[in-house]
Structure formats: structure tokens, C-alpha cells
Design a protein around this motif. Structure first.
Motif, PDB file in Angstrom:
ATOM      1  N   GLU A   3       0.892  -1.172   0.000  1.00  0.00           N
ATOM      2  CA  GLU A   3       0.000   0.000   0.000  1.00  0.00           C
ATOM      3  C   GLU A   3       0.930   1.222   0.000  1.00  0.00           C
ATOM      4  O   GLU A   3       1.686   1.431   0.951  1.00  0.00           O
ATOM      5  CB  GLU A   3      -0.862  -0.029   1.256  1.00  0.00           C
ATOM      6  N   GLN A  18       2.331   6.616  -9.852  1.00  0.00           N
ATOM      7  CA  GLN A  18       1.244   5.656  -9.658  1.00  0.00           C
ATOM      8  C   GLN A  18       1.239   4.615 -10.777  1.00  0.00           C
ATOM      9  O   GLN A  18       1.150   3.413 -10.518  1.00  0.00           O
ATOM     10  CB  GLN A  18      -0.087   6.400  -9.618  1.00  0.00           C
ATOM     11  N   GLU A  22       1.862   0.740 -10.016  1.00  0.00           N
ATOM     12  CA  GLU A  22       0.707  -0.159 -10.172  1.00  0.00           C
ATOM     13  C   GLU A  22       1.022  -1.287 -11.134  1.00  0.00           C
ATOM     14  O   GLU A  22       0.515  -2.392 -10.991  1.00  0.00           O
ATOM     15  CB  GLU A  22      -0.537   0.625 -10.599  1.00  0.00           C
ATOM     16  N   HIS A  26       1.428  -2.872  -7.012  1.00  0.00           N
ATOM     17  CA  HIS A  26       1.167  -2.127  -5.775  1.00  0.00           C
ATOM     18  C   HIS A  26      -0.148  -1.359  -5.866  1.00  0.00           C
ATOM     19  O   HIS A  26      -0.598  -1.008  -6.954  1.00  0.00           O
ATOM     20  CB  HIS A  26       2.311  -1.137  -5.502  1.00  0.00           C
ATOM     21  N   LYS A  27      -0.741  -1.078  -4.711  1.00  0.00           N
ATOM     22  CA  LYS A  27      -1.913  -0.210  -4.637  1.00  0.00           C
ATOM     23  C   LYS A  27      -1.388   1.185  -4.302  1.00  0.00           C
ATOM     24  O   LYS A  27      -0.742   1.371  -3.272  1.00  0.00           O
ATOM     25  CB  LYS A  27      -2.878  -0.695  -3.546  1.00  0.00           C
ATOM     26  N   THR A  29      -2.092   5.384  -3.962  1.00  0.00           N
ATOM     27  CA  THR A  29      -3.018   6.503  -3.802  1.00  0.00           C
ATOM     28  C   THR A  29      -2.202   7.794  -3.919  1.00  0.00           C
ATOM     29  O   THR A  29      -1.171   7.929  -3.252  1.00  0.00           O
ATOM     30  CB  THR A  29      -3.717   6.450  -2.432  1.00  0.00           C
ATOM     31  N   HIS A  40      -4.890  10.400   5.395  1.00  0.00           N
ATOM     32  CA  HIS A  40      -4.937   9.069   4.781  1.00  0.00           C
ATOM     33  C   HIS A  40      -4.064   8.085   5.570  1.00  0.00           C
ATOM     34  O   HIS A  40      -4.477   6.956   5.843  1.00  0.00           O
ATOM     35  CB  HIS A  40      -4.484   9.149   3.321  1.00  0.00           C
ATOM     36  N   ASN A  44      -5.316   4.674   7.446  1.00  0.00           N
ATOM     37  CA  ASN A  44      -4.983   3.463   6.692  1.00  0.00           C
ATOM     38  C   ASN A  44      -3.595   2.973   7.070  1.00  0.00           C
ATOM     39  O   ASN A  44      -2.746   3.758   7.485  1.00  0.00           O
ATOM     40  CB  ASN A  44      -5.001   3.754   5.182  1.00  0.00           C
ATOM     41  N   VAL A  46      -0.377   2.265   5.710  1.00  0.00           N
ATOM     42  CA  VAL A  46       0.401   2.539   4.501  1.00  0.00           C
ATOM     43  C   VAL A  46       1.808   1.990   4.695  1.00  0.00           C
ATOM     44  O   VAL A  46       2.453   2.263   5.707  1.00  0.00           O
ATOM     45  CB  VAL A  46       0.427   4.061   4.215  1.00  0.00           C
ATOM     46  N   ASP A  47       2.278   1.201   3.723  1.00  0.00           N
ATOM     47  CA  ASP A  47       3.611   0.603   3.812  1.00  0.00           C
ATOM     48  C   ASP A  47       4.710   1.586   3.430  1.00  0.00           C
ATOM     49  O   ASP A  47       5.792   1.572   4.006  1.00  0.00           O
ATOM     50  CB  ASP A  47       3.703  -0.622   2.882  1.00  0.00           C
TER      51      ASP A  47
END
Length: 118
Positions: A3, A18, A22, A26-27, A29, A40, A44, A46-47
């Protein structure tokens, strides 16, 4: 996969990162607003955060410090088009894991993300 959150005041730069990440599964944002990015991460797990150093309201260094308070384990890669030794040292002191210089090189970004996520 990971993430990942990207913060850059230039929308196209964030979208480029992104797209690259992606494709690696990976996801991602993307944010252009510092407060939204910090919220965020607070909401969440986030890694990895990828932060531009030059932002509109705050500096990426300020955001880095805020992220580490919210989520101490977050991994961080700093981006800059204006590299200086002082900034690099400050980022590393605050807990950044890596440093990339713009314009972004796709292979360098993929390699550094893989290394940081280890």
C-alpha cells in the motif's frame, strides 16, 4: 503487494509514479494536498510514502516528520528536483529510507521501492 501513498504538488508527477508502481502490482493513492495525505496515513495502514520535498503548504520534510509521528513504521522515499546535501541529511535524520532525484527514472524508482519494501 504494498500500500503506497504518493504526495506531490504536481498531479502529473504523482500519476506517473502511480502508473509505474501499479504495473508492479502495488496499490497506489496519489495526493496533492499535505493534510489529505496525513489524514490518509492516519486512517490506513500505509507501507510506503513517496514525498516530494517541494510542496505548496508544507515541505516534504515537514510531512515526513508528521508521518513518522502518526505511523512510526512507515517507510519513506523522498523526491526532489533540487537536491542538496543539507536536505538529504535532514530527511535521513527524520527517518527517510531513500532519496530520488527528479526527473524520475522508472528503473531507479522501481529498484528503490523494491529495496525499501525489502
Amino acid at each position: 503487494m504494498a500500500e503506497i501513498m504518493v504526495l506531490d504538488d504536481v498531479v502529473d508527477a504523482g500519476i506517473l509514479i502511480q502508473r509505474i508502481l501499479e504495473r508492479k502490482g502495488h496499490k497506489v493513492t496519489v495526493f496533492t494536498n499535505e493534510d489529505d495525505a496525513l489524514s490518509h496515513v492516519g486512517d490506513n495502514n500505509v507501507d510506503l510514502a513517496i514525498l516530494d520535498i517541494k510542496l505548496s503548504k508544507m515541505t516534504g520534510v515537514d510531512v515526513l516528520a508528521g508521518l513518522k509521528q502518526i505511523q512510526p513504521s512507515i517507510r519513506v522515499i523522498m523526491l526532489t528536483g533540487y537536491p542538496t546535501l543539507e536536505t538529504a541529511r535532514e530527511c535521513m535524520r527524520l527517518g527517510a529510507d531513500e532519496y530520488c532525484v527528479k526527473p524520475i527514472d522508472k528503473d531507479e524508482l522501481e529498484t528503490k521501492v523494491a529495496e525499501v519494501l525489502g
